[in-house]
Enzyme design. Structure first.
Site, PDB file in Angstrom:
ATOM      1  N   SER A  63      36.480  42.774  40.333  1.00 32.30           N
ATOM      2  CA  SER A  63      37.643  42.308  41.110  1.00 32.30           C
ATOM      3  C   SER A  63      37.415  40.873  41.552  1.00 32.30           C
ATOM      4  CB  SER A  63      37.855  43.202  42.339  1.00 32.30           C
ATOM      5  OG  SER A  63      38.149  44.524  41.965  1.00 32.30           O
ATOM      6  N   ALA A 156      42.139  45.081  39.407  1.00 31.07           N
ATOM      7  CA  ALA A 156      41.277  44.611  40.490  1.00 31.07           C
ATOM      8  C   ALA A 156      41.797  45.154  41.821  1.00 31.07           C
ATOM      9  CB  ALA A 156      41.282  43.082  40.522  1.00 31.07           C
ATOM     10  N   LYS A 157      40.875  45.398  42.738  1.00 28.20           N
ATOM     11  CA  LYS A 157      41.278  45.796  44.090  1.00 28.20           C
ATOM     12  C   LYS A 157      41.276  44.529  44.948  1.00 28.20           C
ATOM     13  CE  LYS A 157      40.017  49.677  46.124  1.00 28.20           C
ATOM     14  NZ  LYS A 157      41.147  50.620  46.245  1.00 28.20           N
ATOM     15  N   ILE A 158      42.420  43.858  44.953  1.00 29.90           N
ATOM     16  CA  ILE A 158      42.580  42.588  45.661  1.00 29.90           C
ATOM     17  C   ILE A 158      43.355  42.868  46.952  1.00 29.90           C
ATOM     18  CG2 ILE A 158      43.577  40.265  45.526  1.00 29.90           C
ATOM     19  CD1 ILE A 158      43.316  40.523  42.433  1.00 29.90           C
TER      20      ILE A 158
END
Ligand code: PMP
Length: 304
Positions: A63, A156-158
């Site tokens: 990420s 992605a863990k944004i």
């Protein structure tokens, strides 16, 4: 309010109440931060173990790479930080939240040199969805759509991207249901607000493919692995909203909800209106893996 004795911040354990971020931090304004959600379980043999720690931390670094952020620690250091936080807080079970966020310096959008603030904290876990995931939850197709592959970086863990998930979840709650099902820009089913989705059609397990705008969840991967090991056919393929209305079973997967049966979608009962046999079988298999006594592949379980 989350309380804890300590958290790990920028290289060491710090009193939880002293873990501050400046109001001018870039990530607070523009959402440029990355995070993970990880579970630690107390197992039937009395030990505590983190589920898929290395895989979660690999995804954290992936990420960060998507955001062009350099986390100033190694994955091994962040894994150790997770274990230290659990130990220092005396948690035998809990939820871990590693976070790397772009800190304070410039607030110009093009700023490249702001420091990265890295933290890990943990707290005792309260089941979301009011613990209803075994009885089954109600869901509604969301008016929010998972973004185009070139606008939302869904692999992605944004942090900033979660505004969409929060709005979808709030809309669902306002409509009197537990969860949102988001479609993609082509109209295919994508995922929940923070869960992947599976449906059973003709006894086979279907889930949207990873090229759809979804997070390739680690619970999703665990469920696919367990299903195949136990002779349940898995098809990674897109399906539409109206096919969900005919599904024999539907469930969500995610670190927070584990495997949550869906009993109603858009006011229509799913199957017999409760968790079906495939859902129940996978819930039991998953529980045996994370809580014991099953001993999964060693890299799935990290002892605290
Ligand atoms: N999709 C989204 C958008 C999520 O935030 C999550 C939670 N991390 C998931 C799916 C499920 O992923 P995992 O099983 O790795 O928790």
């Amino acid at each position: 309010m989350i309380t804890a004795k300590s958290a790990w911040m920028d290289g060491g354990l710090v009193a939880f109440d002293k873990c501050n971020l400046h109001i001018s931090a870039f990530g607070l304004h523009y959402g440029l931060g990355v995070f993970e959600g990880i579970r630690c379980y107390q197992r039937t043999d009395g030990t505590s173990a983190v589920f898929r720690l290395q895989d979660h931390i690999r995804r954290l670094f992936q990420s960060a790479a998507t955001c062009g952020m350099q986390i100033p620690y190694t994955p091994a250091q962040i894994e150790q930080a997770c274990l230290e936080v659990l130990r220092d807080n005396g948690l035998t079970e809990g939820y871990l939240r590693p976070l790397a966020i772009t800190g304070a310096e410039s607030l110009g959008l093009g700023a490249l040199n702001n420091p990265i603030v890295t933290a890990v904290f943990a707290w005792p876990w309260q089941p979301p969805l009011g613990g209803a995931q075994h009885a089954g939850v109600k869901a509604q197709i969301s008016s929010f759509v998972r973004g185009h592959a070139n606008s939302s970086m869904m692999k992605a863990k944004i942090t900033g991207q979660y505004a969409q998930s929060v709005l979808a979840k709030r809309e669902a709650l306002r409509l009197g249901v537990d969860e949102a099902i988001l479609l993609d820009t082509q109209g295919y089913v994508a995922e929940g607000s923070a869960q992947n989705i599976f449906a059973v059609f003709g006894g086979q397990l279907f889930t949207p493919p990873t090229h759809a705008p979804i997070l390739p969840g680690l619970t999703r991967d665990a469920v696919i692995t367990l299903a195949k090991q136990h002779g349940i056919a898995v098809v990674e393929s897109s399906f539409t909203r109206d096919s969900l209305y005919h599904a024999e079973e539907v469930f969500f997967t995610g670190t927070a909800v584990e495997i949550a049966a869906v009993r109603e979608i858009d006011g229509r009962p799913v199957g017999a209106g409760g968790p079906g046999p495939v859902t129940r079988q996978l819930q039991a298999l998953f529980s045996e893996v994370v809580r014991g006594p099953a001993m999964p592949a060693p890299h799935w379980i990290t002892g605290v």
